[in-house]
Design a protein around this motif. Sequence first.
Motif, PDB file in Angstrom:
ATOM      1  N   GLY A  38     -22.166 -45.569  77.412  1.00 11.31           N
ATOM      2  CA  GLY A  38     -22.997 -44.855  78.371  1.00 11.31           C
ATOM      3  C   GLY A  38     -22.255 -44.512  79.652  1.00 11.31           C
ATOM      4  N   CYS A  39     -20.997 -44.096  79.509  1.00 14.37           N
ATOM      5  CA  CYS A  39     -20.201 -43.731  80.680  1.00 14.37           C
ATOM      6  C   CYS A  39     -19.341 -42.527  80.331  1.00 14.37           C
ATOM      7  CB  CYS A  39     -19.342 -44.905  81.146  1.00 14.37           C
ATOM      8  SG  CYS A  39     -18.037 -45.394  79.984  1.00 14.37           S
ATOM      9  N   GLY A  40     -18.365 -42.212  81.171  1.00 17.43           N
ATOM     10  CA  GLY A  40     -17.429 -41.136  80.897  1.00 17.43           C
ATOM     11  C   GLY A  40     -16.010 -41.604  81.150  1.00 17.43           C
ATOM     12  N   PHE A  41     -15.044 -40.715  80.917  1.00 13.80           N
ATOM     13  CA  PHE A  41     -13.640 -41.060  81.137  1.00 13.80           C
ATOM     14  C   PHE A  41     -12.900 -39.872  81.736  1.00 13.80           C
ATOM     15  CE2 PHE A  41     -14.651 -43.670  77.262  1.00 13.80           C
ATOM     16  CZ  PHE A  41     -14.663 -44.891  77.922  1.00 13.80           C
ATOM     17  N   ALA A  42     -12.102 -40.148  82.748  1.00 20.72           N
ATOM     18  CA  ALA A  42     -11.199 -39.152  83.321  1.00 20.72           C
ATOM     19  C   ALA A  42      -9.780 -39.542  82.919  1.00 20.72           C
ATOM     20  CB  ALA A  42     -11.341 -39.108  84.834  1.00 20.72           C
ATOM     21  N   ILE A  43      -9.182 -38.771  82.013  1.00 18.60           N
ATOM     22  CA  ILE A  43      -7.860 -39.057  81.461  1.00 18.60           C
ATOM     23  C   ILE A  43      -6.846 -38.126  82.115  1.00 18.60           C
ATOM     24  CG2 ILE A  43      -6.516 -39.232  79.343  1.00 18.60           C
ATOM     25  CD1 ILE A  43      -8.938 -41.175  79.607  1.00 18.60           C
ATOM     26  N   GLU A  44      -5.638 -38.643  82.324  1.00 17.59           N
ATOM     27  CA  GLU A  44      -4.607 -37.844  82.976  1.00 17.59           C
ATOM     28  C   GLU A  44      -3.310 -37.897  82.184  1.00 17.59           C
ATOM     29  OE1 GLU A  44      -4.177 -39.312  86.921  1.00 17.59           O
ATOM     30  OE2 GLU A  44      -6.155 -38.607  87.586  1.00 17.59           O
ATOM     31  N   GLU A  45      -2.608 -36.778  82.159  1.00 15.24           N
ATOM     32  CA  GLU A  45      -1.268 -36.746  81.582  1.00 15.24           C
ATOM     33  C   GLU A  45      -0.255 -37.217  82.625  1.00 15.24           C
ATOM     34  OE1 GLU A  45      -0.627 -33.895  78.186  1.00 15.24           O
ATOM     35  OE2 GLU A  45      -1.617 -32.589  79.658  1.00 15.24           O
ATOM     36  N   PRO A  46       0.916 -37.682  82.221  1.00 12.67           N
ATOM     37  CA  PRO A  46       1.422 -37.651  80.854  1.00 12.67           C
ATOM     38  C   PRO A  46       0.831 -38.752  79.991  1.00 12.67           C
ATOM     39  CG  PRO A  46       3.020 -38.685  82.277  1.00 12.67           C
ATOM     40  CD  PRO A  46       1.921 -38.199  83.173  1.00 12.67           C
ATOM     41  N   LEU A  47       0.605 -38.415  78.721  1.00 14.69           N
ATOM     42  CA  LEU A  47       0.144 -39.375  77.734  1.00 14.69           C
ATOM     43  C   LEU A  47       1.345 -39.905  76.948  1.00 14.69           C
ATOM     44  CD1 LEU A  47      -2.971 -37.403  76.431  1.00 14.69           C
ATOM     45  CD2 LEU A  47      -2.970 -39.368  77.981  1.00 14.69           C
ATOM     46  N   PRO A  48       1.231 -41.082  76.363  1.00 14.45           N
ATOM     47  CA  PRO A  48       2.377 -41.665  75.642  1.00 14.45           C
ATOM     48  C   PRO A  48       2.546 -41.058  74.255  1.00 14.45           C
ATOM     49  CG  PRO A  48       0.522 -43.165  75.537  1.00 14.45           C
ATOM     50  CD  PRO A  48       0.098 -42.044  76.440  1.00 14.45           C
ATOM     51  N   ILE A  49       3.033 -39.829  74.204  1.00 16.26           N
ATOM     52  CA  ILE A  49       3.256 -39.140  72.936  1.00 16.26           C
ATOM     53  C   ILE A  49       4.520 -39.692  72.280  1.00 16.26           C
ATOM     54  CG2 ILE A  49       3.557 -36.916  71.791  1.00 16.26           C
ATOM     55  CD1 ILE A  49       0.861 -37.238  73.221  1.00 16.26           C
ATOM     56  N   ASP A  50       4.436 -39.995  70.994  1.00 17.20           N
ATOM     57  CA  ASP A  50       5.573 -40.527  70.256  1.00 17.20           C
ATOM     58  C   ASP A  50       6.769 -39.574  70.349  1.00 17.20           C
ATOM     59  OD1 ASP A  50       6.246 -42.701  68.038  1.00 17.20           O
ATOM     60  OD2 ASP A  50       7.052 -40.786  67.347  1.00 17.20           O
ATOM     61  N   ALA A  51       7.945 -40.131  70.518  1.00 17.17           N
ATOM     62  CA  ALA A  51       9.141 -39.309  70.687  1.00 17.17           C
ATOM     63  C   ALA A  51       9.379 -38.408  69.483  1.00 17.17           C
ATOM     64  CB  ALA A  51      10.356 -40.203  70.925  1.00 17.17           C
ATOM     65  N   GLN A  52       9.115 -38.915  68.273  1.00 18.88           N
ATOM     66  CA  GLN A  52       9.321 -38.111  67.080  1.00 18.88           C
ATOM     67  C   GLN A  52       8.351 -36.937  67.041  1.00 18.88           C
ATOM     68  OE1 GLN A  52      11.830 -38.976  64.394  1.00 18.88           O
ATOM     69  NE2 GLN A  52      11.450 -36.781  64.434  1.00 18.88           N
ATOM     70  N   ALA A  53       7.099 -37.185  67.463  1.00 21.27           N
ATOM     71  CA  ALA A  53       6.118 -36.100  67.512  1.00 21.27           C
ATOM     72  C   ALA A  53       6.544 -35.050  68.523  1.00 21.27           C
ATOM     73  CB  ALA A  53       4.735 -36.652  67.865  1.00 21.27           C
ATOM     74  N   GLY A  54       7.047 -35.499  69.663  1.00 21.96           N
ATOM     75  CA  GLY A  54       7.503 -34.556  70.665  1.00 21.96           C
ATOM     76  C   GLY A  54       8.669 -33.709  70.188  1.00 21.96           C
ATOM     77  N   THR A  55       9.554 -34.307  69.401  1.00 25.90           N
ATOM     78  CA  THR A  55      10.704 -33.580  68.878  1.00 25.90           C
ATOM     79  C   THR A  55      10.292 -32.551  67.834  1.00 25.90           C
ATOM     80  OG1 THR A  55      12.172 -35.460  69.277  1.00 25.90           O
ATOM     81  CG2 THR A  55      12.903 -33.829  67.667  1.00 25.90           C
ATOM     82  N   LEU A  56       9.355 -32.922  66.966  1.00 26.22           N
ATOM     83  CA  LEU A  56       8.960 -32.038  65.872  1.00 26.22           C
ATOM     84  C   LEU A  56       8.005 -30.933  66.308  1.00 26.22           C
ATOM     85  CD1 LEU A  56       8.451 -34.740  63.103  1.00 26.22           C
ATOM     86  CD2 LEU A  56      10.264 -33.029  63.186  1.00 26.22           C
ATOM     87  N   ALA A  57       7.243 -31.151  67.378  1.00 24.81           N
ATOM     88  CA  ALA A  57       6.319 -30.121  67.860  1.00 24.81           C
ATOM     89  C   ALA A  57       7.107 -28.940  68.399  1.00 24.81           C
ATOM     90  CB  ALA A  57       5.413 -30.703  68.930  1.00 24.81           C
ATOM     91  N   GLU A  58       6.694 -27.748  68.023  1.00 20.88           N
ATOM     92  CA  GLU A  58       7.428 -26.562  68.427  1.00 20.88           C
ATOM     93  C   GLU A  58       6.949 -25.992  69.755  1.00 20.88           C
ATOM     94  OE1 GLU A  58       7.241 -23.822  65.194  1.00 20.88           O
ATOM     95  OE2 GLU A  58       8.498 -25.074  63.869  1.00 20.88           O
ATOM     96  N   THR A  59       5.742 -26.358  70.170  1.00 20.62           N
ATOM     97  CA  THR A  59       5.194 -25.893  71.443  1.00 20.62           C
ATOM     98  C   THR A  59       4.507 -27.054  72.147  1.00 20.62           C
ATOM     99  OG1 THR A  59       3.045 -25.298  70.498  1.00 20.62           O
ATOM    100  CG2 THR A  59       4.781 -23.603  70.445  1.00 20.62           C
TER     101      THR A  59
END
Length: 288
Positions: free
Chosen positions: A205-226
């Motif tokens: 019964g609440c909300g969340f304010a999330i902020e970047e940077p998020l802990p994206i896996d290094a392999q995911a970051g490498t493979l993502a094209e954009t």
Amino acid sequence: MDERAALADLANRLPDAGDDCAVVDDQVITTDMLHERTDFPAGTTRYTAGWRAVAASLSDVAAMGADATAAVAAYGAPTFEGDELGAFIDGAQDVCHAVGAEYVGGDLDSHDEFTVATTAIGSAAAPVRRSGASPGDAVCVTGTLGRSAAALELFDRGDADHANDLFRFEPRVRAGVALRPHATAMMDSSDGLARSLHQLAEASGCGFAIEEPLPIDAQAGTLAETEQERREFGVFFGEDFELVCTLPESAMSGARAAVPCPLHRIGTATESGVTLDGEPLPDRGYSH
């Protein structure tokens, strides 16, 4: 109905359901079903399948802050090949041993598609539920996000060895136990970070304010094209099985010292709404 609509309908019939596990006399229990077409890409070894199938249920135990006790699996396949079945059992046993649990058996059945149903149990006198978050709590996530998305990309590219390595995640059982004295709400991120946040917000019964940077896996970051694909991998894809939790500000240092893996603060609990960098975060993620 889709999965979420079906679960909402069942919640009216099963009022005690709704967390990652059911709780019965200080024991937690959960069950999952995985299918070859939707859960095991071409190139997934039977060892990885055994590991990942059992790990998915152990992750639910972790999300309750419970000590893992044991797991079983029902194994269905068109044929029973000795080497494949043996490799599956090896994977199931190894992931159990990695978190201090035991693989204690299961069932075999003929099926037109390789299918696994797993059940895991654990113990916790005071399990962490999804419903305890309050405005002002810190919002945290263990490990990194996007690992499974990276694995699927590698399967598609034919790099099965590397993909299998990424697909074999260690359930965060020890982290869940360490968070149990501190966390006000917790669940695993199997449906993706965005959907998990919405589910926690609804339960608490609440909300969340999330902020970047998020802990994206290094392999995911490498493979993502954009950058858009990178965010998709880490925020919406799901199947990462990390823990998403809330805890009081005063508990942050103690929790970080106790948890045996990285614990990243990604935001703060609010009165309502789920946002990322001030913009509404869509309730989107993995759907069965």
